[in-house]
Structures are given as C-alpha cells and as structure tokens.
Write an enzyme that holds these catalytic residues in place. Structure first.
Site, PDB file in Angstrom:
ATOM      1  N   ILE A 102      11.874 -33.859   2.427  1.00  0.00           N
ATOM      2  CA  ILE A 102      12.184 -32.963   3.539  1.00  0.00           C
ATOM      3  C   ILE A 102      11.980 -33.676   4.872  1.00  0.00           C
ATOM      4  O   ILE A 102      12.803 -33.551   5.785  1.00  0.00           O
ATOM      5  CB  ILE A 102      11.340 -31.681   3.446  1.00  0.00           C
ATOM      6  CG1 ILE A 102      11.754 -30.875   2.206  1.00  0.00           C
ATOM      7  CG2 ILE A 102      11.496 -30.826   4.702  1.00  0.00           C
ATOM      8  CD1 ILE A 102      10.833 -29.713   1.876  1.00  0.00           C
TER       9      ILE A 102
ATOM     10  N   HIS B 276       9.531 -16.894   6.743  1.00  0.00           N
ATOM     11  CA  HIS B 276       9.629 -17.843   5.623  1.00  0.00           C
ATOM     12  C   HIS B 276      11.072 -17.934   5.110  1.00  0.00           C
ATOM     13  O   HIS B 276      11.367 -17.650   3.954  1.00  0.00           O
ATOM     14  CB  HIS B 276       8.679 -17.445   4.488  1.00  0.00           C
ATOM     15  CG  HIS B 276       8.282 -18.609   3.635  1.00  0.00           C
ATOM     16  ND1 HIS B 276       7.033 -18.743   3.089  1.00  0.00           N
ATOM     17  CD2 HIS B 276       8.968 -19.705   3.225  1.00  0.00           C
ATOM     18  CE1 HIS B 276       6.961 -19.864   2.378  1.00  0.00           C
ATOM     19  NE2 HIS B 276       8.132 -20.461   2.456  1.00  0.00           N
TER      20      HIS B 276
ATOM     21  N   ARG C 158       3.441 -25.718   4.518  1.00  0.00           N
ATOM     22  CA  ARG C 158       2.704 -24.581   3.960  1.00  0.00           C
ATOM     23  C   ARG C 158       1.813 -24.050   5.072  1.00  0.00           C
ATOM     24  O   ARG C 158       1.337 -24.809   5.923  1.00  0.00           O
ATOM     25  CB  ARG C 158       1.861 -24.994   2.743  1.00  0.00           C
ATOM     26  CG  ARG C 158       2.666 -25.079   1.441  1.00  0.00           C
ATOM     27  CD  ARG C 158       3.086 -23.703   0.974  1.00  0.00           C
ATOM     28  NE  ARG C 158       3.823 -23.719  -0.286  1.00  0.00           N
ATOM     29  CZ  ARG C 158       5.156 -23.654  -0.379  1.00  0.00           C
ATOM     30  NH1 ARG C 158       5.880 -23.609   0.714  1.00  0.00           N
ATOM     31  NH2 ARG C 158       5.746 -23.636  -1.557  1.00  0.00           N
TER      32      ARG C 158
ATOM     33  N   GLU D  10      -0.170 -15.622   4.900  1.00  0.00           N
ATOM     34  CA  GLU D  10       1.117 -14.956   4.748  1.00  0.00           C
ATOM     35  C   GLU D  10       1.032 -13.754   3.796  1.00  0.00           C
ATOM     36  O   GLU D  10       0.425 -13.869   2.731  1.00  0.00           O
ATOM     37  CB  GLU D  10       2.108 -15.995   4.212  1.00  0.00           C
ATOM     38  CG  GLU D  10       3.550 -15.620   4.277  1.00  0.00           C
ATOM     39  CD  GLU D  10       4.457 -16.808   3.975  1.00  0.00           C
ATOM     40  OE1 GLU D  10       5.398 -16.623   3.187  1.00  0.00           O
ATOM     41  OE2 GLU D  10       4.221 -17.905   4.511  1.00  0.00           O
TER      42      GLU D  10
END
Length: 314
Positions: free
Chosen positions: A157, A281, A234, A263
């Site tokens: 990523i 998200h 995260r 979250e």
C-alpha cells in the site's frame, strides 16, 4: 464442511461460498459477541471473519479444542486475531492481501487532497447555506504538488501511495520502513524522525502490538507546524488523544483519518475540528474490491477443505 460467515458479503461471494460449503451467514453488520466468538470455534469447521471479530488469546483459551480449523479472514489486516493463540489451538489463519492495495491507496490520496484543500469544511459551508461566493482569499489550503510526502511503512500500500503521489502530483517521497524496501520510483529511505518532518505524512504500516501507538505525542511533535497527518493503516497505530492534542494546540495544520483507535468511536475533540477529515473506514469500499477480497477468502477455504497449501496463510 460447515462454514460461518460473520457479516453480509457481496452476492457473488455468498453464492461462491454456498456452492462449496454448508453456510451459516449472520445478517448483522456488527462484530461477533464474546459468546458468538466462542460458539464459532465450537460449532463450525471454518469461519470467515472480518475486522472487529476479536479472536483474542482468551477466546482460544476458553475453547481449547476447537472444531474450527481455519479462520479465513476477510481483509488484509488481521490484528483482531491472535495468530499465535490460533496456531497453538490448531487453527490456521489466512487473509486477503493484494486485493485491497489500490483501493486503500486511493483513499490515502482522497484524504490528502480533502484535508489539504479543505474540501470537507467547504462542503459543510455550502450545505449550511453560509457560502457568500468566491473571493481571492477564500478557504486557502495547501497546494500538494511538489510537496514532500513521508510514508510510514513501504509495503504494497505504501508503494501504491508513493506511485500516485510522485507521478500524479510530483511529490518528493521519503519513507520509513522497518526492513529494506524497493519502492520502484525515486524515494529516499530516512529515519522515522525525518519522515515525520514531511509536508504530508501518511501512516501505512500493518496493525498489531509492534506498531500500536507508533505515532504518539513524541512522533507528532516531530511534524512541521504546517504538516498534515493521514492514517489509512489501523486505528491503534495512532495515539488518538495525542493527535487531538496537537491539533487543538495548532501544532500541525490538519489530519485525515479513515480508521480509529476505538472504532467506531472517535475522540470527541476530533469531531469538532474543521481541519480534520473523517471517513467511515472506506479504504476498500468498492464493490469490485470487496468482491475480490471475498473470493480470495473463499479460495483459501476451498484449498483448506481439499487439504492443499493455503494461498494466503499468515
């Protein structure tokens, strides 16, 4: 083979699973409860869980001889599963790498641009009927082209973010990675301190105990006053209270977040700040991406049922 799918998944994924297994599919979009977690290990041969389904060491301790032998996680991140405890209990774990890379990188660029150009604040202004028309000094933000981007974590990523930022916006790329990395484009490997001093900083590291609160008060103090901080990794990679503190005191210019430490709960101070972009998200929230993730999870399940090597074991 009895399979539990813990959340609703795209239709194509559900159809593929039903063709191969005796499927029980929860309709709730909420994570498994404590009892659900334990029952899943006792009552099914395999489970297809996802983010929030907290398979902790205690869950495995409470079910020392599970019927389930595979957790085919839907998602590349698996820090909600204690992999060591799973292995000790005889349960294998897989994930879905690759399928999420480009979509997550796209969300990083979305957050960079929204935060730099004050897009969320501007939309709220228009929707509230408070916009009085264009003028030369209206809502001046950061011009990202040519700026420095510090990427924390140069995995799949991180590399995809670097490509977009360098080739699309001419950004200079610095990065910090715990192991040697070849980004495939002009970029400088630097210390974490130097990466944090970029104009824009993006956290793109895996979750887990080794990266929890990697971005803390000390690291945020290394950012420049006009810097922007972006998190698509995260939530618990960032000490959210520390981030709120530096934003409240104007020590950095803004932040863009797609993930949160607790979250779906978000630090209350962040909710009130105009210079903070908050997304629910959305990193992989595209039908074709979620379908590809689900198909990868099913492929892991099929291989397991056939006694073949797991394509994406973790």
């Amino acid at each position: 083979m009895k399979l539990l799918i813990t959340r609703p998944l795209p239709d194509a994924v559900m159809q593929a699973a039903h063709r191969q297994f005796d499927v029980t599919a929860r309709q709730s979009t909420l994570p498994l409860t404590a009892e659900d977690l334990r029952a899943s290990l006792r009552d099914f041969d395999a489970v297809l869980p996802t983010l929030g389904d907290l398979y902790s060491a205690q869950v495995f301790a409470d079910v020392p001889k599970p019927r389930a032998s595979l957790l085919a996680n839907f998602g590349v991140g698996f820090n909600h599963i204690d992999v060591a405890a799973a292995r000790a209990a005889g349960v294998q774990v897989t994930n879905t790498p690759g399928a999420v890379t480009d979509a997550t990188a796209d969300i990083a660029l979305t957050l960079i641009l929204m935060t730099a150009r004050r897009a969320g604040e501007g939309e709220r202004l228009v929707r509230a009927g408070k916009w009085q028309g264009w003028h030369p000094t209206q809502m001046l933000g950061l011009h990202v082209s040519g700026k420095t981007l510090g990427i924390i974590g140069m995995g799949r990523i991180g590399k995809a973010i670097a490509r977009r930022a360098h080739h699309g916006f001419g950004m200079e790329i610095t990065y910090y990675n715990r192991s040697p990395a070849e980004p495939g484009l002009p970029a400088r490997a630097v210390s974490l301190t130097e990466a944090m001093a970029a104009d824009v900083v993006v956290a793109a590291v895996p979750g887990g105990a080794s990266t929890r609160h990697l971005i803390n008060a000390e690291r945020l103090a290394e950012m420049k006053p006009g810097g922007l901080f972006i998190n698509i990794s995260r939530g618990d990679v960032v000490d959210e209270a520390a981030l709120a503190h530096v934003l409240q005191h104007g020590r950095i210019a803004g932040a863009g977040l797609d993930v949160y430490e607790h979250e779906p709960h978000i630090h209350p101070a962040l909710l009130t700040m105009e210079n903070v972009t908050l997304l629910p998200h959305l990193g992989t929230a595209a039908l074709e991406v979620r379908t590809a993730m689900g198909m990868m999870a099913v492929e892991n399940l099929v291989a397991h049922a056939a006694g073949l090597p797991l394509p994406n074991a973790v």
